[in-house]
Scaffold this motif. Structure first.
Motif, mmCIF file in Angstrom:
data_model
loop_
_atom_site.group_PDB
_atom_site.id
_atom_site.type_symbol
_atom_site.label_atom_id
_atom_site.label_comp_id
_atom_site.label_asym_id
_atom_site.label_seq_id
_atom_site.Cartn_x
_atom_site.Cartn_y
_atom_site.Cartn_z
ATOM 1 N N GLN A 195 8.945 -18.624 -54.024
ATOM 2 C CA GLN A 195 8.883 -19.749 -54.941
ATOM 3 C C GLN A 195 8.466 -19.330 -56.346
ATOM 4 O O GLN A 195 8.777 -20.003 -57.327
ATOM 5 C CB GLN A 195 7.902 -20.804 -54.405
ATOM 6 C CG GLN A 195 8.203 -21.287 -52.998
ATOM 7 C CD GLN A 195 9.590 -21.880 -52.860
ATOM 8 O OE1 GLN A 195 10.563 -21.149 -52.698
ATOM 9 N NE2 GLN A 195 9.695 -23.174 -52.942
ATOM 10 N N CYS A 200 13.594 -33.405 -49.008
ATOM 11 C CA CYS A 200 12.329 -33.047 -49.657
ATOM 12 C C CYS A 200 12.548 -32.208 -50.910
ATOM 13 O O CYS A 200 11.670 -32.116 -51.772
ATOM 14 C CB CYS A 200 11.418 -32.318 -48.679
ATOM 15 S SG CYS A 200 11.771 -30.555 -48.468
ATOM 16 N N ARG A 201 13.728 -31.601 -51.041
ATOM 17 C CA ARG A 201 14.004 -30.733 -52.195
ATOM 18 C C ARG A 201 14.549 -31.486 -53.410
ATOM 19 O O ARG A 201 14.527 -30.959 -54.518
ATOM 20 C CB ARG A 201 15.041 -29.664 -51.786
ATOM 21 C CG ARG A 201 14.452 -28.469 -51.094
ATOM 22 C CD ARG A 201 15.492 -27.371 -50.995
ATOM 23 N NE ARG A 201 16.159 -27.110 -52.257
ATOM 24 C CZ ARG A 201 15.686 -26.303 -53.208
ATOM 25 N NH1 ARG A 201 14.537 -25.687 -53.020
ATOM 26 N NH2 ARG A 201 16.354 -26.116 -54.322
ATOM 27 N N ASP A 252 13.983 -30.418 -57.565
ATOM 28 C CA ASP A 252 15.150 -29.894 -58.278
ATOM 29 C C ASP A 252 15.459 -30.697 -59.536
ATOM 30 O O ASP A 252 15.749 -30.143 -60.594
ATOM 31 C CB ASP A 252 16.379 -29.911 -57.356
ATOM 32 C CG ASP A 252 16.475 -28.659 -56.494
ATOM 33 O OD1 ASP A 252 15.520 -27.869 -56.504
ATOM 34 O OD2 ASP A 252 17.501 -28.482 -55.816
ATOM 35 N N TYR A 286 2.192 -32.154 -50.969
ATOM 36 C CA TYR A 286 3.559 -32.243 -51.499
ATOM 37 C C TYR A 286 3.844 -33.669 -51.984
ATOM 38 O O TYR A 286 4.372 -33.878 -53.090
ATOM 39 C CB TYR A 286 4.506 -31.847 -50.364
ATOM 40 C CG TYR A 286 5.899 -31.402 -50.737
ATOM 41 C CD1 TYR A 286 6.626 -31.979 -51.772
ATOM 42 C CD2 TYR A 286 6.526 -30.392 -49.984
ATOM 43 C CE1 TYR A 286 7.915 -31.571 -52.064
ATOM 44 C CE2 TYR A 286 7.812 -29.976 -50.272
ATOM 45 C CZ TYR A 286 8.504 -30.568 -51.310
ATOM 46 O OH TYR A 286 9.779 -30.166 -51.592
ATOM 47 N N TYR A 293 6.848 -27.396 -55.282
ATOM 48 C CA TYR A 293 7.678 -26.221 -54.995
ATOM 49 C C TYR A 293 6.892 -25.117 -54.290
ATOM 50 O O TYR A 293 7.442 -24.383 -53.467
ATOM 51 C CB TYR A 293 8.264 -25.702 -56.305
ATOM 52 C CG TYR A 293 9.516 -24.885 -56.135
ATOM 53 C CD1 TYR A 293 10.702 -25.478 -55.704
ATOM 54 C CD2 TYR A 293 9.529 -23.528 -56.420
ATOM 55 C CE1 TYR A 293 11.862 -24.732 -55.546
ATOM 56 C CE2 TYR A 293 10.683 -22.771 -56.275
ATOM 57 C CZ TYR A 293 11.843 -23.380 -55.844
ATOM 58 O OH TYR A 293 12.985 -22.638 -55.688
ATOM 59 N N GLN A 326 6.780 -25.809 -50.652
ATOM 60 C CA GLN A 326 8.098 -26.190 -50.133
ATOM 61 C C GLN A 326 8.692 -25.155 -49.184
ATOM 62 O O GLN A 326 9.285 -25.496 -48.152
ATOM 63 C CB GLN A 326 9.055 -26.421 -51.306
ATOM 64 C CG GLN A 326 10.426 -26.892 -50.917
ATOM 65 C CD GLN A 326 11.348 -26.971 -52.116
ATOM 66 O OE1 GLN A 326 12.083 -26.040 -52.401
ATOM 67 N NE2 GLN A 326 11.281 -28.078 -52.838
ATOM 68 N N ILE A 355 9.772 -26.171 -45.400
ATOM 69 C CA ILE A 355 11.167 -26.152 -44.944
ATOM 70 C C ILE A 355 11.342 -25.196 -43.773
ATOM 71 O O ILE A 355 11.982 -25.533 -42.768
ATOM 72 C CB ILE A 355 12.106 -25.789 -46.108
ATOM 73 C CG1 ILE A 355 12.187 -26.950 -47.100
ATOM 74 C CG2 ILE A 355 13.509 -25.437 -45.592
ATOM 75 C CD1 ILE A 355 13.061 -26.684 -48.307
ATOM 76 N N TYR A 415 18.400 -25.755 -48.412
ATOM 77 C CA TYR A 415 18.225 -25.382 -49.812
ATOM 78 C C TYR A 415 19.492 -25.632 -50.625
ATOM 79 O O TYR A 415 19.449 -26.210 -51.717
ATOM 80 C CB TYR A 415 17.829 -23.909 -49.877
ATOM 81 C CG TYR A 415 17.700 -23.353 -51.281
ATOM 82 C CD1 TYR A 415 16.566 -23.620 -52.038
ATOM 83 C CD2 TYR A 415 18.695 -22.557 -51.829
ATOM 84 C CE1 TYR A 415 16.435 -23.099 -53.315
ATOM 85 C CE2 TYR A 415 18.565 -22.041 -53.110
ATOM 86 C CZ TYR A 415 17.439 -22.310 -53.840
ATOM 87 O OH TYR A 415 17.316 -21.801 -55.108
ATOM 88 N N ALA A 433 20.735 -29.477 -50.673
ATOM 89 C CA ALA A 433 19.879 -30.263 -51.572
ATOM 90 C C ALA A 433 20.195 -29.965 -53.029
ATOM 91 O O ALA A 433 20.138 -30.855 -53.884
ATOM 92 C CB ALA A 433 18.412 -29.963 -51.277
ATOM 93 N N THR A 458 12.492 -37.507 -52.124
ATOM 94 C CA THR A 458 11.631 -36.445 -51.592
ATOM 95 C C THR A 458 10.567 -37.011 -50.661
ATOM 96 O O THR A 458 10.285 -36.445 -49.591
ATOM 97 C CB THR A 458 10.967 -35.678 -52.746
ATOM 98 O OG1 THR A 458 11.942 -34.831 -53.356
ATOM 99 C CG2 THR A 458 9.806 -34.827 -52.264
#
Length: 443
Positions: free
Chosen positions: A161, A250-251, A255, A311, A352, A355, A359, A376, A379, A415
């Motif tokens: 990350q 969740c991403r 993003d 998160y 992030y 994350q 995941i 990944y 998303a 998210t």
């Protein structure tokens, strides 16, 4: 269990894996970020000339989106291979693909030299960048986290990350330096190419680190048991549907938030506020520097508190902040610009950072590369790929930032839905971790 010779060797291997995960993703994100920044300030007029600046920027962001749309192909292809052939071999390949594509962008003739073919070639190379990056993330996460204690997965997985802010830091730093030492004509003529061509040096460095690594202990154990999946993609869609949906959703918020504060903000300040390009580049540079420390901090903290709660709290803050950010920078203050981007990317970091661990924990170990890569990349298509296009289109159509902020808030709500659908790590998974791996981190 007392330390053995095996566990003594494992500690350096864990540190090398962390370094390889961080450096590899940083190098690949340098390649990707250098395009993201250039799309906002250079590539529009050079490859998609137009009398209307926003139109040229929109076309440049279209190729930005291509890099996201091609990621699922990389996720499908390399995620499958990562669960079947191993993490290391796939990560070497993804690094080469992205690096070579970036170097070739630096050599491309512009629209003035070859006409429309310039834009076509740019799209093709951008597509290749996305394929390489699509297969990179899932493996980079596993490379570091599968060497470490599962109870500390948040911290070790955060190595991958840190790559985006580190790459973004290098990309913005190079472009800011070139912009400072070159005239506008020199920068547009050839200076921007230097940033892309520097990728050659970075790729060689990344390969040197990754080729020295061994395969992860978790994959070795799967291989020894003869438990490698024969059709991992279909198995993920058949048996891991809810984890996949949770991981994808969740991403989205992170993003979109990242696209706002690292890409679109450069367009907004130059077209709406009349501020110079370097003001935005410098602000992003400073904020990315903070993220280098905030990402692992957030990952470490998520090992000590509930990962989903941490998160979710950052997602709520990320939804609110754009409504504060735009009035701040509309004053024209460069101080408020820096402050606004630093805070915005801090909220992004606290989403992030944890994350990667969140995941990867959604999927069983034998399907982790495939599941994580699919989540990944899919998303990215519904989140980061379209965000700059939507931001630019909303600004052009309504001439206000309000709907841009609303769009970010909706993405963060998506998210929160993904976090609700997801699961916390199972105790049994930690209990079944290889004892040699656990002893490394408990010494």
């Amino acid at each position: 269990m007392p330390p053995t010779q095996t566990t003594d060797v494992r500690r350096p291997a864990l540190i090398r894996a962390f370094a390889a995960s961080l450096s590899g993703t940083a190098l690949e994100w340098y390649d990707f970020a250098i395009y993201n920044v250039a799309a906002a300030v250079v590539l529009g007029p050079l490859f998609f000339p137009s009398s209307e600046p926003l139109t040229a920027t929109l076309l440049a962001f279209s190729t930005y989106a291509v890099g996201y749309l091609s990621r699922p192909l990389g996720g499908f292809l390399f995620g499958r291979l990562g669960d079947q052939l191993g993490r290391k071999r796939v990560l070497v390949t993804t690094l080469l693909i992205t690096g070579i594509a970036t170097m070739l962008i630096g050599l491309l003739p512009t629209h003035a030299a070859i006409g429309g073919a310039a834009g076509v070639l740019l799209v093709v190379l951008r597509f290749a960048q996305g394929v390489g990056l699509g297969g990179e993330w899932g493996g980079a996460v596993l490379l570091s986290s599968e060497y470490g204690n599962p109870k500390q997965r948040g911290f070790w997985a955060s190595a991958a990350q840190i790559g985006p802010p580190a790459g973004n830091l290098m990309a913005n730093g190079v472009l800011a330096l070139l912009g400072a030492v070159l005239s506008e004509d020199q920068f547009l003529s050839w200076g921007w190419r230097v940033a892309f061509l520097l990728s050659a040096v970075l790729v060689v460095f990344g390969l040197w680190i990754r080729l020295k690594l061994e395969e992860t202990p978790v994959f070795k154990a799967i291989q020894e048991r003869g438990d490698r999946p024969t059709a991992p993609i279909s198995e993920v869609f058949r048996t891991q549907r809810r984890p996949l949906v949770a991981a994808v959703l969740c991403r989205v918020g992170p993003d979109v938030l990242y696209a706002l504060f690292t890409v679109f903000v450069l367009t907004y300040i130059t077209t709406q506020l009349g501020l110079p390009r370097n003001a935005g580049l410098t602000a992003v540079l400073i904020a990315s520097g903070f993220q280098l420390f905030l990402m692992p901090l957030a990952g470490w903290l998520s090992d000590r508190v509930n990962r989903r709660v941490l998160y979710a709290g950052a997602a709520v803050c990320g939804a609110v902040w754009p409504f504060v950010f735009f009035p701040l920078i509309d004053t024209g203050s460069r101080l408020f610009l820096v402050l606004g981007i630093v805070v915005g990317l801090a909220f992004h970091a606290f989403m992030y950072g944890p994350q990667a661990a969140f995941i990867s924990e959604q999927f069983t170990p034998r399907l982790r590369y495939t599941g994580s890569s699919l989540a990944y990349t899919l998303a990215g298509v519904i989140g980061g790929a379209v965000a700059p296009l939507v931001f630019t289109a909303l600004l052009a159509a309504f001439d206000t930032w309000t709907l841009v902020a609303v769009y970010v808030a909706v993405a963060c709500a998506v998210t929160l839905t993904g976090l609700y659908l997801g699961r916390d790590p199972e105790v049994e998974e930690v209990d079944q971790a290889p004892s040699s791996t656990l002893s490394v981190d408990s010494r």
